[in-house]
Design a protein around this motif. Structure first.
Motif, mmCIF file in Angstrom:
data_model
loop_
_atom_site.group_PDB
_atom_site.id
_atom_site.type_symbol
_atom_site.label_atom_id
_atom_site.label_comp_id
_atom_site.label_asym_id
_atom_site.label_seq_id
_atom_site.Cartn_x
_atom_site.Cartn_y
_atom_site.Cartn_z
ATOM 1 N N GLU B 182 -47.159 59.637 -0.341
ATOM 2 C CA GLU B 182 -49.037 59.335 0.221
ATOM 3 C C GLU B 182 -50.053 60.596 -0.454
ATOM 4 O O GLU B 182 -51.058 60.417 -1.358
ATOM 5 C CB GLU B 182 -48.664 58.903 1.356
ATOM 6 C CG GLU B 182 -50.146 58.963 2.020
ATOM 7 C CD GLU B 182 -51.304 58.178 1.887
ATOM 8 O OE1 GLU B 182 -51.138 56.879 0.452
ATOM 9 O OE2 GLU B 182 -52.172 58.205 1.887
ATOM 10 N N ARG B 185 -50.227 60.498 -4.111
ATOM 11 C CA ARG B 185 -51.812 59.342 -4.628
ATOM 12 C C ARG B 185 -53.179 59.718 -4.387
ATOM 13 O O ARG B 185 -53.978 59.537 -5.313
ATOM 14 C CB ARG B 185 -50.781 58.221 -3.990
ATOM 15 C CG ARG B 185 -52.102 56.622 -3.680
ATOM 16 C CD ARG B 185 -52.238 55.480 -3.080
ATOM 17 N NE ARG B 185 -52.429 56.461 -1.556
ATOM 18 C CZ ARG B 185 -53.680 56.040 -1.253
ATOM 19 N NH1 ARG B 185 -54.401 56.098 -2.048
ATOM 20 N NH2 ARG B 185 -53.840 56.619 0.350
ATOM 21 N N SER B 281 -48.722 57.311 -8.622
ATOM 22 C CA SER B 281 -50.158 55.941 -8.695
ATOM 23 C C SER B 281 -48.617 55.113 -7.358
ATOM 24 O O SER B 281 -48.447 53.769 -7.344
ATOM 25 C CB SER B 281 -49.087 55.093 -9.696
ATOM 26 O OG SER B 281 -47.794 54.915 -9.872
ATOM 27 N N VAL B 283 -47.966 53.134 -4.015
ATOM 28 C CA VAL B 283 -48.720 51.935 -3.326
ATOM 29 C C VAL B 283 -47.542 51.392 -1.628
ATOM 30 O O VAL B 283 -46.557 51.459 -2.466
ATOM 31 C CB VAL B 283 -49.093 50.061 -3.827
ATOM 32 C CG1 VAL B 283 -50.255 51.014 -5.461
ATOM 33 C CG2 VAL B 283 -48.141 49.972 -4.964
ATOM 34 N N THR B 287 -46.860 45.508 -1.808
ATOM 35 C CA THR B 287 -47.744 45.149 -2.801
ATOM 36 C C THR B 287 -46.792 44.376 -4.041
ATOM 37 O O THR B 287 -47.198 43.876 -4.948
ATOM 38 C CB THR B 287 -48.891 46.573 -3.487
ATOM 39 O OG1 THR B 287 -49.349 46.938 -2.570
ATOM 40 C CG2 THR B 287 -49.427 46.120 -4.040
#
Ligand code: SF4
Lengths: 166, 427
Positions: B182, B185, B281, B283, B287
């Motif tokens: 996180e 990201r 990247s 998520v 997702t």
């Protein structure tokens, strides 16, 4: 390392990491001529056939990020790359390059503007980059980095230090 | 004058200059120097070329054959032999190879050489893992570490500090891995360039030492020079467990200057998956529901611990690896391997149809023991998913915690772990 470099430009993008510069499966190799054959193989297997001694890379952000493998610098040098103009470079890669005498110049404008396939020149004393009548000045190097480059890399510099201590 | 960060304090205590102001150049004497069978041989050649006769202090050097160990071919065997010879020639007792060692960063944590306030210089970018222990681990290349072996010190620029404040407690299936995915990201793969990431706040109490290692391990994927956790009762107990004399933790001053302060609420985090080809990247796992995988890999210096193996076994107990999927599980060290055996985890994992390897870096860096073919997809608990990292340039790697990886093994595709746990278990 001479203060004036001239070579054709090869452009690459952001985050060209050491895994694509020298893929992990070749990490047991150490000889420059063996490593050079695989330079940038993970990104562009044809690069090794286009590059000629003295050529210059123009690259984006965070060049050389990832693994600390010095094999990446050895491979670039052995393939003929003589200098790198980057928007930014990862700390460990930058140090490795300096230690082995491969100059990395940080200059976002030049990195963005240098044209693929055309000849460019780098003047290391002036930190100047030029191509086709245009020129740019790269960020100055720190005193310690200049001292290592002036000594011809970290090996001769430590040799001096050990000699002085003896 | 403002106060000092943890990084500034630890560096100042090891700097020849006696101080460490961000942006300045200092010469640092590390407590431990770490090399492996890939970075070591290059360093040993440079050490000889430097005219050095003996390393600064054999007792503080750790050499680990982990990348190509057990050796897959003659070239790799030669590199390990060079490492073994260097150890023998210079009386370095801390040399580890298969059967006694493991992956260097996890192994180093077991040796009782790194605790509150220590500095490790490693010829490996994931040396930052030591940050879990209120220590600084700083990665370098081989020539730099040849210099460190010869002189016992190296120059470096003192990084700025970025404070990461953790709050709350994570929900089910959320681990340290998700905290760092996180963070990366949010700030990007060079978001912490020229900086140290400092983790603190009430939320760190919710992270065990294994999870802190997973967080610190990937600091370099955010471009950080190093990473450091505040010390607490857990890190102190950990030092004692490893036989180290208890030393007070190094804590930041209340008025320390930070480049940025980032707040992460652990209770708001979902299990994360980083899509190829960048660790930045990430998520939420949901997702990517339905993403097919060919290989599931649990191991590496970020997530090959007892904590991870227990999570894998919890998912696999009474379940099977899906047809058409292969799973490779690699306990990070020999000690972990043996404890997992004693706890019965290896039985559960192998009964589910997973292969269990001896500790090695192996496929993590595309070396051996689980390489991907062209067009294949893996989910791995490793730290890098760059193009071709685990094999063919046209293979791809998703990064996740061990819960999510094991869930994907059972489902045959990426799937939230709670859904797999809700599936029926064979009697
Ligand atoms: S497990 Fe992977 S990331 Fe960790 S030290 Fe080994 S090769 Fe590097």
């Amino acid at each position: 390392m001479s203060a004036l470099l001239t070579g054709r430009v090869h452009r690459f993008g952001d985050e060209v990491n050491t895994d694509v510069i020298l893929p992990g499966r070749y990490l047991a190799l150490r000889k420059p001529e063996e490593l050079g054959k695989h330079c940038l193989e993970g990104l562009d297997p044809d690069f090794i056939h286009r590059v000629r001694p003295g050529d210059i890379l123009a690259v984006g952000r965070n060049f050389g990020c990832g693994s600390s493998r010095e094999h990446a610098v050895i491979a670039l040098k052995a393939a003929g790359v003589a200098g790198i103009v980057a928007v930014s470079a990862a700390r460990i890669f930058f140090r490795n390059a300096v230690n082995l005498g491969l100059p990395v110049l940080l200059c976002a404008e030049a990195a963005a503007s240098l044209r693929e396939g055309e000849e460019a020149s780098i003047d290391l004393d002036a930190m100047a980059i030029a191509q086709g009548g245009r020129d740019w000045t790269a960020a100055p190097l720190g005193a310690e980095v200049r001292a290592i480059l002036a000594a011809g890399g970290l090996v001769p510099r430590v040799r001096q230090a050990l000699g002085a201590a003896a | 004058m403002s106060g000092r960060s943890i990084t500034e304090k630890i560096l100042a205590a090891h700097a020849v200059e006696g101080r460490a102001v961000p942006g300045s150049i200092v010469t640092v004497r590390p407590d431990v120097v770490l090399l492996n069978d890939v970075s070591g041989p290059l360093a040993f050649e440079q050490f000889d070329a430097m005219g050095a006769e003996r390393p600064f202090d054999p007792a503080r050097i750790v050499l680990v054959a982990d990348h190509f160990a057990p050796a897959p071919d003659v070239t790799a065997a030669g590199a390990i032999a060079m490492t073994r010879d260097f150890a023998r020639r210079h009386g370095i007792a801390h040399f580890y190879e298969p059967g006694r060692g493991g992956i260097e960063h996890t192994l180093l944590a077991e040796l009782g050489m790194v605790g509150h306030g220590s500095i490790v210089f490693g010829a490996d970018s994931h040396t930052c893992t030591a940050g879990a222990f209120n220590a600084l681990g700083i990665g370098f290349g081989s020539t730099d570490l040849a210099g460190a072996l010869a002189l016992g010190k190296l120059w470096m620029r003192v990084p700025d500090s970025i404070r990461v404040e953790l709050h709350g407690a994570p929900g089910a299936y959320v681990t340290g891995k998700d905290v760092i995915l996180e963070l990366i990201r949010r700030i990007g793969s060079d978001g912490a360039a020229d900086a140290a990431l400092e983790f603190g706040g009430p939320g760190i109490a919710a992270l065990g030492m294994d999870e802190r290692m997973a967080v610190a391990n990937m600091a370099v994927e955010a471009g950080a020079d190093c990473c450091v956790f505040e010390g607490d009762a857990q890190s102190l107990a950990d030092m004692q467990r490893r036989g180290m004399a208890p030393v007070e933790a190094v804590m930041p001053d209340a008025d320390a200057a930070y480049r940025a302060v980032i707040r992460i609420d652990l209770c708001a985090l979902a299990p994360m998956v980083a899509r190829p080809p960048s660790p930045a990247s990430g998520v939420a796992v949901g997702t990517l529901r339905g993403q097919r995988v060919d290989q599931v890999y649990v191991g590496n210096c970020s997530n090959g611990t007892m904590t991870d193996l227990r999570q894998v076994a919890a998912i696999l107990r009474g379940r099977q690896v899906a047809p058409g999927v292969r799973m490779v599980v690699v306990p990070a060290t020999q000690k972990i391997w043996r404890q997992a055996m004693a706890e019965g985890l290896l039985e559960v994992i192998s009964a589910a149809g997973a292969a269990i390897s001896t500790p090695t870096c192996g496929a993590c860096f595309g070396g051996h023991m689980g390489i991907l073919a062209a067009g294949e997809t893996a989910i791995a608990t490793t730290n890098r998913n760059y193009r071709g990292r685990m094999g063919h340039p046209d293979s791809q790697v998703f990064l996740s915690n061990a819960w999510v990886a094991a869930a994907a093994a059972v489902a045959g595709e990426i799937c939230p772990p709670d859904e797999v746990m809700a599936m029926e278990v064979a009697a």
